[in-house]
Design a protein around this motif. Sequence first.
Motif, PDB file in Angstrom:
ATOM      1  N   PRO A 146       0.900  -1.220   0.003  1.00 17.78           N
ATOM      2  CA  PRO A 146      -0.049  -0.242   0.233  1.00 17.78           C
ATOM      3  C   PRO A 146       0.887   1.301   0.030  1.00 17.78           C
ATOM      4  N   MET A 147       0.422   2.200  -0.612  1.00 18.21           N
ATOM      5  CA  MET A 147       0.945   3.630  -0.932  1.00 18.21           C
ATOM      6  C   MET A 147       0.532   4.729   0.252  1.00 18.21           C
ATOM      7  N   GLU A 148      -0.972   4.413   0.481  1.00 20.94           N
ATOM      8  CA  GLU A 148      -1.434   5.494   1.513  1.00 20.94           C
ATOM      9  C   GLU A 148      -2.004   4.868   2.657  1.00 20.94           C
ATOM     10  N   ALA A 149      -2.229   5.427   3.758  1.00 20.57           N
ATOM     11  CA  ALA A 149      -2.854   4.910   4.831  1.00 20.57           C
ATOM     12  C   ALA A 149      -3.959   5.789   5.048  1.00 20.57           C
ATOM     13  N   PRO A 150      -5.155   5.040   5.581  1.00 24.29           N
ATOM     14  CA  PRO A 150      -6.341   5.546   5.559  1.00 24.29           C
ATOM     15  C   PRO A 150      -6.170   6.766   6.873  1.00 24.29           C
ATOM     16  N   VAL A 151      -6.914   7.787   7.100  1.00 17.31           N
ATOM     17  CA  VAL A 151      -6.812   8.702   8.399  1.00 17.31           C
ATOM     18  C   VAL A 151      -7.535   7.746   9.457  1.00 17.31           C
ATOM     19  N   ASP A 152      -6.730   7.713  10.520  1.00 24.86           N
ATOM     20  CA  ASP A 152      -7.341   6.788  11.675  1.00 24.86           C
ATOM     21  C   ASP A 152      -7.116   7.659  12.992  1.00 24.86           C
ATOM     22  N   PRO A 153      -8.270   8.273  13.676  1.00 23.66           N
ATOM     23  CA  PRO A 153      -7.914   8.976  14.591  1.00 23.66           C
ATOM     24  C   PRO A 153      -7.603   8.252  15.891  1.00 23.66           C
ATOM     25  N   ALA A 154      -7.991   6.726  15.814  1.00 24.37           N
ATOM     26  CA  ALA A 154      -7.394   6.139  17.073  1.00 24.37           C
ATOM     27  C   ALA A 154      -5.763   5.899  16.874  1.00 24.37           C
ATOM     28  N   TYR A 155      -5.377   5.758  15.830  1.00 32.93           N
ATOM     29  CA  TYR A 155      -3.957   5.603  15.526  1.00 32.93           C
ATOM     30  C   TYR A 155      -3.405   7.090  15.802  1.00 32.93           C
ATOM     31  N   ASN A 156      -3.794   8.049  15.544  1.00 30.40           N
ATOM     32  CA  ASN A 156      -3.107   9.287  15.936  1.00 30.40           C
ATOM     33  C   ASN A 156      -3.022   9.462  17.558  1.00 30.40           C
ATOM     34  N   ALA A 157      -4.261   8.973  17.986  1.00 29.94           N
ATOM     35  CA  ALA A 157      -4.146   9.183  19.464  1.00 29.94           C
ATOM     36  C   ALA A 157      -3.069   8.402  20.340  1.00 29.94           C
ATOM     37  N   ARG A 158      -2.809   7.012  19.408  1.00 29.02           N
ATOM     38  CA  ARG A 158      -1.926   6.345  20.134  1.00 29.02           C
ATOM     39  C   ARG A 158      -0.481   6.698  19.845  1.00 29.02           C
ATOM     40  N   LEU A 159      -0.102   7.472  18.811  1.00 21.96           N
ATOM     41  CA  LEU A 159       1.037   8.019  18.627  1.00 21.96           C
ATOM     42  C   LEU A 159       1.211   9.291  19.632  1.00 21.96           C
ATOM     43  N   ILE A 160       0.117   9.740  20.051  1.00 21.72           N
ATOM     44  CA  ILE A 160       0.463  10.832  21.073  1.00 21.72           C
ATOM     45  C   ILE A 160       0.540  10.484  22.395  1.00 21.72           C
ATOM     46  N   GLU A 161      -0.233   9.285  22.632  1.00 21.49           N
ATOM     47  CA  GLU A 161       0.013   8.813  23.817  1.00 21.49           C
ATOM     48  C   GLU A 161       1.523   8.350  23.962  1.00 21.49           C
ATOM     49  N   ILE A 162       2.089   7.755  22.906  1.00 18.40           N
ATOM     50  CA  ILE A 162       3.354   6.929  23.090  1.00 18.40           C
ATOM     51  C   ILE A 162       4.310   8.173  22.948  1.00 18.40           C
ATOM     52  N   ALA A 163       4.454   9.465  22.358  1.00 20.12           N
ATOM     53  CA  ALA A 163       5.373  10.453  22.531  1.00 20.12           C
ATOM     54  C   ALA A 163       5.259  10.904  23.901  1.00 20.12           C
ATOM     55  N   ARG A 164       4.008  11.264  24.641  1.00 18.66           N
ATOM     56  CA  ARG A 164       3.854  11.501  25.954  1.00 18.66           C
ATOM     57  C   ARG A 164       4.661  10.805  26.869  1.00 18.66           C
ATOM     58  N   ARG A 165       4.412   9.430  26.683  1.00 20.61           N
ATOM     59  CA  ARG A 165       4.844   8.513  27.549  1.00 20.61           C
ATOM     60  C   ARG A 165       6.501   8.250  27.630  1.00 20.61           C
ATOM     61  N   GLU A 166       6.926   8.162  26.155  1.00 22.07           N
ATOM     62  CA  GLU A 166       8.470   8.095  26.176  1.00 22.07           C
ATOM     63  C   GLU A 166       9.301   9.523  26.538  1.00 22.07           C
ATOM     64  N   ILE A 167       8.690  10.638  26.131  1.00 21.83           N
ATOM     65  CA  ILE A 167       9.078  11.938  26.636  1.00 21.83           C
ATOM     66  C   ILE A 167       9.339  11.808  28.353  1.00 21.83           C
ATOM     67  N   GLU A 168       8.184  11.522  28.896  1.00 24.44           N
ATOM     68  CA  GLU A 168       8.393  11.241  30.367  1.00 24.44           C
ATOM     69  C   GLU A 168       9.271  10.413  30.935  1.00 24.44           C
ATOM     70  N   ARG A 169       9.322   9.217  30.302  1.00 24.42           N
ATOM     71  CA  ARG A 169      10.459   8.132  30.494  1.00 24.42           C
ATOM     72  C   ARG A 169      11.954   8.512  30.325  1.00 24.42           C
ATOM     73  N   ALA A 170      11.983   9.254  29.352  1.00 30.20           N
ATOM     74  CA  ALA A 170      13.277   9.587  29.135  1.00 30.20           C
ATOM     75  C   ALA A 170      13.850  10.960  30.123  1.00 30.20           C
ATOM     76  N   GLY A 171      12.789  11.708  30.538  1.00 29.89           N
ATOM     77  CA  GLY A 171      13.176  12.736  31.404  1.00 29.89           C
ATOM     78  C   GLY A 171      14.092  13.874  31.212  1.00 29.89           C
ATOM     79  N   ASN A 172      15.154  13.982  31.880  1.00 30.56           N
ATOM     80  CA  ASN A 172      16.011  15.252  31.692  1.00 30.56           C
ATOM     81  C   ASN A 172      16.995  14.947  30.642  1.00 30.56           C
ATOM     82  N   LYS A 173      16.945  13.721  30.116  1.00 29.04           N
ATOM     83  CA  LYS A 173      18.181  13.364  29.089  1.00 29.04           C
ATOM     84  C   LYS A 173      17.611  14.336  27.814  1.00 29.04           C
ATOM     85  N   LEU A 174      16.306  14.566  27.810  1.00 26.04           N
ATOM     86  CA  LEU A 174      15.942  15.573  26.496  1.00 26.04           C
ATOM     87  C   LEU A 174      16.196  16.940  26.858  1.00 26.04           C
ATOM     88  N   TRP A 175      16.477  17.736  25.835  1.00 27.32           N
ATOM     89  CA  TRP A 175      16.582  19.099  25.916  1.00 27.32           C
ATOM     90  C   TRP A 175      15.472  19.893  25.449  1.00 27.32           C
TER      91      TRP A 175
END
Length: 246
Positions: free
Chosen positions: A67-96
């Motif tokens: 496949p060349m295109e993925a359908p818009v999936d609000p649940a998938y986008n919400a999952r990406l935001i959830e992971i971004a927040r979780r992993e930023i918090e887990r990395a803590g002060n290592k991130l600038w």
Amino acid sequence: MNRRSVLAGCLATGAIVAPLTRAFAQSVIGPLEGEFDKAFGALGPSPAPVAPGAMPVEPAPIVPALPMEAPVDPAYNARLIEIARREIERAGNKLWRTDIAGIADFGRPSTLPRFHFVNLEAGRIDSFRVCHGRGSDPDHSGFLHSFSNIPGSEATSRGGYLTCEWYYGKYGTSIRLEGMERDNSNALQRAIVMHPAAYASPEHIAKFGKLGRSEGCFAMAPGDFNQALVHLSNGRLLYADRITLA
């Protein structure tokens, strides 16, 4: 001796010499012809003539089976935001910086946009194609099959990375990456970076049906890579995993 007698003599001589000449030619040329065939191959039949004005047939373009295109999936986008927040918090002060995170979803094939720039401040997600390592896809199926942190594996490593400074390397301006986990702790040693590459472009998909493979680096199309330089370098998070299958 008159002219008729001379002509008759010549004809008689020719009749005698002709068989001898033919036998000599066969004894010399025949073996040479055989040696020529051995060395260069026997000549096949002449190619069929091309009708005047006929154009050569161009090969049909490759139609990607993936496949060349993925359908818009609000649940998938919400999952990406959830992971971004979780992993930023887990990395803590290592991130600038914690405004934007890069999430690489290697559960998707290389033909799909699977590198997501998750802007937590603006609530926006921009997605681009990215390559995986050839060691993660030995048969070049277009899918990542495994991760590895072993030097020399030429595979993609999973986990969280710290994006560091720009530098100029083999593929031009690139971004150094520092692995922050056991699964990608050899990133600096393996020279795993973000860089632009022609084999990560849509033109490559049009020609070969999928993106090329890197040596474990996150390679993006040259036209897309400026997004990484501007929005993801200098101390932000890059996280790689099979998000779709998680």
